[in-house]
Enzyme design. Structure first.
Site, PDB file in Angstrom:
ATOM      1  N   GLU A 229      -3.452  10.968   3.219  1.00 19.04           N
ATOM      2  CA  GLU A 229      -4.233  10.522   4.367  1.00 19.04           C
ATOM      3  C   GLU A 229      -4.269  11.715   5.314  1.00 19.04           C
ATOM      4  O   GLU A 229      -3.271  12.033   5.953  1.00 19.04           O
ATOM      5  CB  GLU A 229      -3.587   9.308   5.021  1.00 19.04           C
ATOM      6  CG  GLU A 229      -4.425   8.662   6.097  1.00 19.04           C
ATOM      7  CD  GLU A 229      -3.761   7.403   6.633  1.00 19.04           C
ATOM      8  OE1 GLU A 229      -4.430   6.356   6.663  1.00 19.04           O
ATOM      9  OE2 GLU A 229      -2.573   7.468   7.022  1.00 19.04           O
TER      10      GLU A 229
ATOM     11  N   GLU B  94       0.837  -1.203   0.000  1.00 18.20           N
ATOM     12  CA  GLU B  94       0.000   0.000   0.000  1.00 18.20           C
ATOM     13  C   GLU B  94       0.870   1.251   0.000  1.00 18.20           C
ATOM     14  O   GLU B  94       1.825   1.348   0.772  1.00 18.20           O
ATOM     15  CB  GLU B  94      -0.915  -0.004   1.230  1.00 18.20           C
ATOM     16  CG  GLU B  94      -1.743   1.257   1.416  1.00 18.20           C
ATOM     17  CD  GLU B  94      -2.585   1.218   2.679  1.00 18.20           C
ATOM     18  OE1 GLU B  94      -2.838   2.304   3.246  1.00 18.20           O
ATOM     19  OE2 GLU B  94      -2.981   0.113   3.119  1.00 18.20           O
TER      20      GLU B  94
END
Length: 477
Positions: free
Chosen positions: A179, A174
């Site tokens: 974020e 990932e």
């Protein structure tokens, strides 16, 4: 004469149709394509969301003019079958929380009074919190290095996560492009995280022996002087996945972080660079643990990225060899955009409260566009999808002589310019007409000029303080 004018108009319109079709056309690509390379747009994966897609309860594909680019749920399993993961913590992804309108992708969150969801907390204890319903979409085109992915986003003014990320189909690799927990909350309980953008990645061992590594250094929570919250701000954010062991992060067109195999380079809040490498781990095997200090991974500071790499023997990509593949990102990945109420935030009671959730606009993630490029040989760059990083001409006159202490060499240069002082962070190279031909960060006191043709140019280098120096340089073959 009239025929010539008509042909000229037709040619102009054809050019404009071919080259002026995307919202990002006038936005320079900040990443370096590499020596002898230029960027080529990957149209299948890119989207400027200039169409309408209405919310639906069904799982469907959507995109512009019947060109299906996305599906409105979490990514499918490697065999193409649906993935039934509902979302982390109290999150429950819903197809009807996704729409495209007004030139933006809209992904929002909501609550149903009384609805709860249980999940496992950090101490393996069951936790129940109000269920947060939110949207999630997955691109139908996967990407793999070398690739540059960048989006223009309005971060939610919410403690929920505004997310754009890459994930391998088997959920083991990932890369988080963005974020961001952008809102402080009405009681400022999330003020620290609201001022940061988390620039991170994960490598996993999946159940039954689940393990999860992500960088835990303080600098992975990236902030900028003058920004107390990212919520409500519109930013450009991207990652240049250069190779299996190198990631470059960009915010608003400026490089802010590099992970290079076993060392890290981060632009601090004041604009200066810091070069770090892991201070140690208990073991580099699968049962190893990070050495921490004050809650974060302990890092040593070096004088440059190359110095950090020379001193480091611990991977910053996969220090515990969870991937068992040489500690590298090796798989193609799905592009995912979503909203999440993450378990660690919910466990700490930082999720939005009922009053905060009542404000739809604060909990609606807007994405203006997302673009994907791959480097191609410059000699083969002859299609409408190929984009250089040349900017519009600047009003420019060579001015200001460098201080006697500053030296830029060699003269002439071919591939690399060296700068004798370490406090310069950015460089622009102009041709003699004032066009910006090159724009790069200064890394390890070096500038890659291999893409420039033979000639005389003006180099402008800038310190973190904003002070600039300009001087002529000569490029030879």
């Amino acid at each position: 004469m009239k025929r010539s004018i008509l042909l000229a108009i037709i040619a102009f319109l054809q050019f404009f149709t071919s080259y002026g079709q995307y919202d990002w056309d006038n936005v320079p690509i900040p990443a370096n394509a590499g020596a002898g390379k230029t960027w080529k747009l990957q149209t299948a994966a890119s989207d400027d969301f200039n169409y309408t897609f209405n919310p639906t309860n069904n799982v469907v594909d959507f995109g512009p003019n019947g060109n299906m680019k996305w599906y409105n749920k979490y990514h499918n399993r490697p065999n193409g079958q649906p993935n039934n993961f509902e979302g982390p913590g109290p999150t429950k992804w819903m197809q009807n929380h996704v729409a495209v309108s007004g030139g933006n992708l809209n992904i929002w969150a909501s609550r149903i009074p009384g609805a709860t969801k249980s999940f496992t907390g950090s101490n393996n204890t069951p936790i129940s919190r109000p269920e947060t319903r939110a949207g999630c979409i997955t691109n139908k085109t996967r990407v793999k290095y070398p690739v540059f992915v960048e989006a223009r986003v309005k971060v939610m003014n919410s403690t929920l996560a505004s997310d754009i990320w890459l994930l391998s189909p088997d959920d083991t690799q990932e890369i988080d492009i963005m974020e961001c927990y952008g809102g402080p909350g009405n009681d400022n309980r999330n003020s620290y995280f609201a001022s940061k953008i988390h620039l991170s990645h994960h490598v996993f061992i999946r159940p039954p022996n689940f393990k999860d590594y992500q960088p835990a250094d303080l600098n992975s929570w990236w902030g900028k002087n003058g920004v107390t919250q990212w919520g409500g701000k519109t930013i450009r954010i991207g990652v240049n996945w250069v190779s299996p062991t190198r990631l470059e992060y960009f915010v608003d067109g400026q490089m802010v972080r590099i992970l290079d195999n076993d060392a890290v380079q981060t632009r601090l809040a004041d604009g200066t660079w810091q070069y770090t490498y892991p201070a140690g781990v208990t073991s580099t095997g699968v049962n190893g643990q990070l050495i921490k200090e004050n809650g974060y991974q302990k890092m040593n500071i070096a004088s440059s990225l190359s110095d950090a790499k020379n001193k480091s023997n611990i991977s910053v990509i996969d220090p515990f060899n969870y991937l068992n593949n040489g500690r590298k990102f090796s798989k193609e990945m799905d592009i995912i955009i979503n909203v999440e109420d993450q378990s660690w935030q919910a466990e700490a009671y930082r999720s939005p409260n009922a009053a905060e959730m009542a404000n739809f606009y604060d909990n609606n993630l807007l994405v203006d566009w997302i673009r994907v490029y791959k480097p191609v040989n410059a000699s083969a760059a002859n299609s409408a999808e190929t984009t250089s990083t040349v900017e519009k001409p600047a009003s420019f006159e060579p001015q200001g002589q460098p201080t006697e202490k500053l030296q830029v060499y060699p003269v002439p240069a071919t591939d690399v310019l060296n700068i004798s002082q370490s406090d310069y962070v950015e460089a622009r190279v102009y041709n003699l007409k004032g066009w910006v031909m090159l724009r790069k960060d200064v890394i390890d006191q070096k500038i890659d000029v291999s893409s420039l043709k033979k000639g005389i140019y003006i180099l402008e280098i800038t310190k973190a303080t904003g002070e600039t120096v300009k001087q002529k340089i000569v490029i030879s073959e």
